[in-house]
Design a protein around this motif. Sequence first.
Motif, PDB file in Angstrom:
ATOM      1  N   PHE A  99      52.729   8.057  47.642  1.00  0.00           N
ATOM      2  CA  PHE A  99      52.172   9.256  47.028  1.00  0.00           C
ATOM      3  C   PHE A  99      51.382   8.934  45.766  1.00  0.00           C
ATOM      4  O   PHE A  99      50.373   9.590  45.485  1.00  0.00           O
ATOM      5  N   VAL A 100      51.792   7.935  45.008  1.00  0.00           N
ATOM      6  CA  VAL A 100      51.032   7.530  43.821  1.00  0.00           C
ATOM      7  C   VAL A 100      49.659   7.006  44.243  1.00  0.00           C
ATOM      8  O   VAL A 100      48.633   7.367  43.653  1.00  0.00           O
ATOM      9  N   ILE A 101      49.628   6.164  45.268  1.00  0.00           N
ATOM     10  CA  ILE A 101      48.350   5.621  45.753  1.00  0.00           C
ATOM     11  C   ILE A 101      47.458   6.751  46.254  1.00  0.00           C
ATOM     12  O   ILE A 101      46.255   6.790  45.954  1.00  0.00           O
ATOM     13  N   GLN A 102      48.022   7.680  47.015  1.00  0.00           N
ATOM     14  CA  GLN A 102      47.235   8.807  47.528  1.00  0.00           C
ATOM     15  C   GLN A 102      46.672   9.639  46.375  1.00  0.00           C
ATOM     16  O   GLN A 102      45.509  10.055  46.410  1.00  0.00           O
ATOM     17  N   ALA A 103      47.484   9.899  45.350  1.00  0.00           N
ATOM     18  CA  ALA A 103      47.022  10.695  44.206  1.00  0.00           C
ATOM     19  C   ALA A 103      45.882  10.000  43.475  1.00  0.00           C
ATOM     20  O   ALA A 103      44.885  10.634  43.115  1.00  0.00           O
ATOM     21  N   VAL A 104      46.011   8.694  43.268  1.00  0.00           N
ATOM     22  CA  VAL A 104      44.945   7.941  42.604  1.00  0.00           C
ATOM     23  C   VAL A 104      43.673   7.964  43.447  1.00  0.00           C
ATOM     24  O   VAL A 104      42.564   8.130  42.925  1.00  0.00           O
ATOM     25  N   MET A 105      43.829   7.834  44.756  1.00  0.00           N
ATOM     26  CA  MET A 105      42.650   7.894  45.634  1.00  0.00           C
ATOM     27  C   MET A 105      41.968   9.261  45.566  1.00  0.00           C
ATOM     28  O   MET A 105      40.732   9.342  45.561  1.00  0.00           O
ATOM     29  N   PHE A 106      42.747  10.341  45.497  1.00  0.00           N
ATOM     30  CA  PHE A 106      42.160  11.671  45.363  1.00  0.00           C
ATOM     31  C   PHE A 106      41.428  11.818  44.039  1.00  0.00           C
ATOM     32  O   PHE A 106      40.325  12.364  43.991  1.00  0.00           O
ATOM     33  N   ILE A 107      42.011  11.329  42.953  1.00  0.00           N
ATOM     34  CA  ILE A 107      41.371  11.418  41.637  1.00  0.00           C
ATOM     35  C   ILE A 107      40.067  10.635  41.623  1.00  0.00           C
ATOM     36  O   ILE A 107      39.035  11.118  41.133  1.00  0.00           O
ATOM     37  N   VAL A 108      40.079   9.433  42.187  1.00  0.00           N
ATOM     38  CA  VAL A 108      38.865   8.615  42.251  1.00  0.00           C
ATOM     39  C   VAL A 108      37.807   9.304  43.116  1.00  0.00           C
ATOM     40  O   VAL A 108      36.615   9.313  42.772  1.00  0.00           O
ATOM     41  N   SER A 109      38.225   9.905  44.228  1.00  0.00           N
ATOM     42  CA  SER A 109      37.284  10.616  45.107  1.00  0.00           C
ATOM     43  C   SER A 109      36.648  11.797  44.388  1.00  0.00           C
ATOM     44  O   SER A 109      35.431  12.015  44.495  1.00  0.00           O
ATOM     45  N   ILE A 110      37.438  12.564  43.678  1.00  0.00           N
ATOM     46  CA  ILE A 110      36.905  13.709  42.939  1.00  0.00           C
ATOM     47  C   ILE A 110      35.929  13.241  41.864  1.00  0.00           C
ATOM     48  O   ILE A 110      34.850  13.820  41.690  1.00  0.00           O
ATOM     49  N   ALA A 111      36.277  12.181  41.159  1.00  0.00           N
ATOM     50  CA  ALA A 111      35.377  11.633  40.133  1.00  0.00           C
ATOM     51  C   ALA A 111      34.071  11.155  40.765  1.00  0.00           C
ATOM     52  O   ALA A 111      32.992  11.378  40.207  1.00  0.00           O
ATOM     53  N   ALA A 112      34.165  10.506  41.912  1.00  0.00           N
ATOM     54  CA  ALA A 112      32.957  10.026  42.598  1.00  0.00           C
ATOM     55  C   ALA A 112      32.075  11.192  43.035  1.00  0.00           C
ATOM     56  O   ALA A 112      30.842  11.118  42.939  1.00  0.00           O
ATOM     57  N   ILE A 113      32.681  12.271  43.479  1.00  0.00           N
ATOM     58  CA  ILE A 113      31.906  13.448  43.886  1.00  0.00           C
ATOM     59  C   ILE A 113      31.204  14.065  42.682  1.00  0.00           C
ATOM     60  O   ILE A 113      30.029  14.449  42.764  1.00  0.00           O
ATOM     61  N   VAL A 114      31.910  14.154  41.556  1.00  0.00           N
ATOM     62  CA  VAL A 114      31.306  14.709  40.343  1.00  0.00           C
ATOM     63  C   VAL A 114      30.125  13.846  39.897  1.00  0.00           C
ATOM     64  O   VAL A 114      29.056  14.368  39.555  1.00  0.00           O
ATOM     65  N   VAL A 115      30.288  12.539  39.916  1.00  0.00           N
ATOM     66  CA  VAL A 115      29.194  11.634  39.541  1.00  0.00           C
ATOM     67  C   VAL A 115      28.025  11.787  40.511  1.00  0.00           C
ATOM     68  O   VAL A 115      26.859  11.837  40.101  1.00  0.00           O
ATOM     69  N   TYR A 116      28.326  11.875  41.800  1.00  0.00           N
ATOM     70  CA  TYR A 116      27.273  12.036  42.815  1.00  0.00           C
ATOM     71  C   TYR A 116      26.484  13.321  42.571  1.00  0.00           C
ATOM     72  O   TYR A 116      25.243  13.316  42.620  1.00  0.00           O
ATOM     73  N   ILE A 117      27.189  14.423  42.304  1.00  0.00           N
ATOM     74  CA  ILE A 117      26.510  15.700  42.058  1.00  0.00           C
ATOM     75  C   ILE A 117      25.667  15.618  40.782  1.00  0.00           C
ATOM     76  O   ILE A 117      24.534  16.113  40.748  1.00  0.00           O
ATOM     77  N   ALA A 118      26.179  14.970  39.746  1.00  0.00           N
ATOM     78  CA  ALA A 118      25.425  14.832  38.493  1.00  0.00           C
ATOM     79  C   ALA A 118      24.164  13.997  38.702  1.00  0.00           C
ATOM     80  O   ALA A 118      23.083  14.359  38.223  1.00  0.00           O
ATOM     81  N   VAL A 119      24.284  12.903  39.427  1.00  0.00           N
ATOM     82  CA  VAL A 119      23.127  12.037  39.687  1.00  0.00           C
ATOM     83  C   VAL A 119      22.110  12.768  40.560  1.00  0.00           C
ATOM     84  O   VAL A 119      20.901  12.728  40.302  1.00  0.00           O
ATOM     85  N   ALA A 120      22.598  13.467  41.585  1.00  0.00           N
ATOM     86  CA  ALA A 120      21.688  14.215  42.457  1.00  0.00           C
ATOM     87  C   ALA A 120      20.980  15.318  41.681  1.00  0.00           C
ATOM     88  O   ALA A 120      19.768  15.548  41.867  1.00  0.00           O
ATOM     89  N   GLY A 121      21.710  15.996  40.805  1.00  0.00           N
ATOM     90  CA  GLY A 121      21.082  17.032  39.980  1.00  0.00           C
ATOM     91  C   GLY A 121      20.054  16.464  39.030  1.00  0.00           C
ATOM     92  O   GLY A 121      18.984  17.041  38.829  1.00  0.00           O
ATOM     93  N   ALA A 122      20.339  15.316  38.434  1.00  0.00           N
ATOM     94  CA  ALA A 122      19.387  14.677  37.529  1.00  0.00           C
ATOM     95  C   ALA A 122      18.138  14.235  38.280  1.00  0.00           C
ATOM     96  O   ALA A 122      17.022  14.392  37.788  1.00  0.00           O
ATOM     97  N   MET A 123      18.333  13.701  39.472  1.00  0.00           N
ATOM     98  CA  MET A 123      17.175  13.272  40.268  1.00  0.00           C
ATOM     99  C   MET A 123      16.341  14.462  40.698  1.00  0.00           C
ATOM    100  O   MET A 123      15.104  14.410  40.671  1.00  0.00           O
ATOM    101  N   LEU A 124      16.999  15.544  41.078  1.00  0.00           N
ATOM    102  CA  LEU A 124      16.273  16.746  41.485  1.00  0.00           C
ATOM    103  C   LEU A 124      15.517  17.330  40.299  1.00  0.00           C
ATOM    104  O   LEU A 124      14.366  17.764  40.441  1.00  0.00           O
ATOM    105  N   GLY A 125      16.155  17.319  39.124  1.00  0.00           N
ATOM    106  CA  GLY A 125      15.486  17.811  37.918  1.00  0.00           C
ATOM    107  C   GLY A 125      14.292  16.962  37.536  1.00  0.00           C
ATOM    108  O   GLY A 125      13.304  17.467  37.016  1.00  0.00           O
ATOM    109  N   ALA A 126      14.359  15.661  37.793  1.00  0.00           N
ATOM    110  CA  ALA A 126      13.244  14.779  37.469  1.00  0.00           C
ATOM    111  C   ALA A 126      12.093  14.936  38.455  1.00  0.00           C
ATOM    112  O   ALA A 126      10.933  14.760  38.098  1.00  0.00           O
TER     113      ALA A 126
END
Length: 136
Positions: A99-126
């Motif tokens: 369960f600890v490994i699964q929780a860390v994987m979920f946190i990393v996945s959520i962080a990766a999604i947030v970064v992806y959305i931020a990068v995509a938004g910045a690219m779209l804005g540019a």
Amino acid sequence: MSDSFSSLGQASTASPASPAIQDLSQPLASGKGWMKFVGVLFIIQGALTALSIVGIIIAWLLIWIGVLLMQSANAIERAQVSGDAAALKEALARLRTYFVIQAVMFIVSIAAIVVYIAVAGAMLGAILPHGGGWGR
């Protein structure tokens, strides 16, 4: 308040087949088949993920999760059959790690999604002049 499970490690020395341990392990023991099934699926997923260059980075993690589930299912089976408190403790420890490994994987996945959305938004804005222009 006392912890009634703190003495589980010593319970196996009192009697070889403790009914209390067998009763405590029964809910997990009834699902050991599913634990083994999911463990095998994680191992297969890890093996298939390892076939790609990028996938090899996380494939070991998937295989480790599968092995943890298999080991936990085997330990809970030992606890159920023999009333071994050490086996019950081992099974629960491996489930905790799962369960600890699964929780860390979920946190990393959520962080990766947030970064992806931020990068995509910045690219779209540019790309779009002055923040928009679709309807103009």
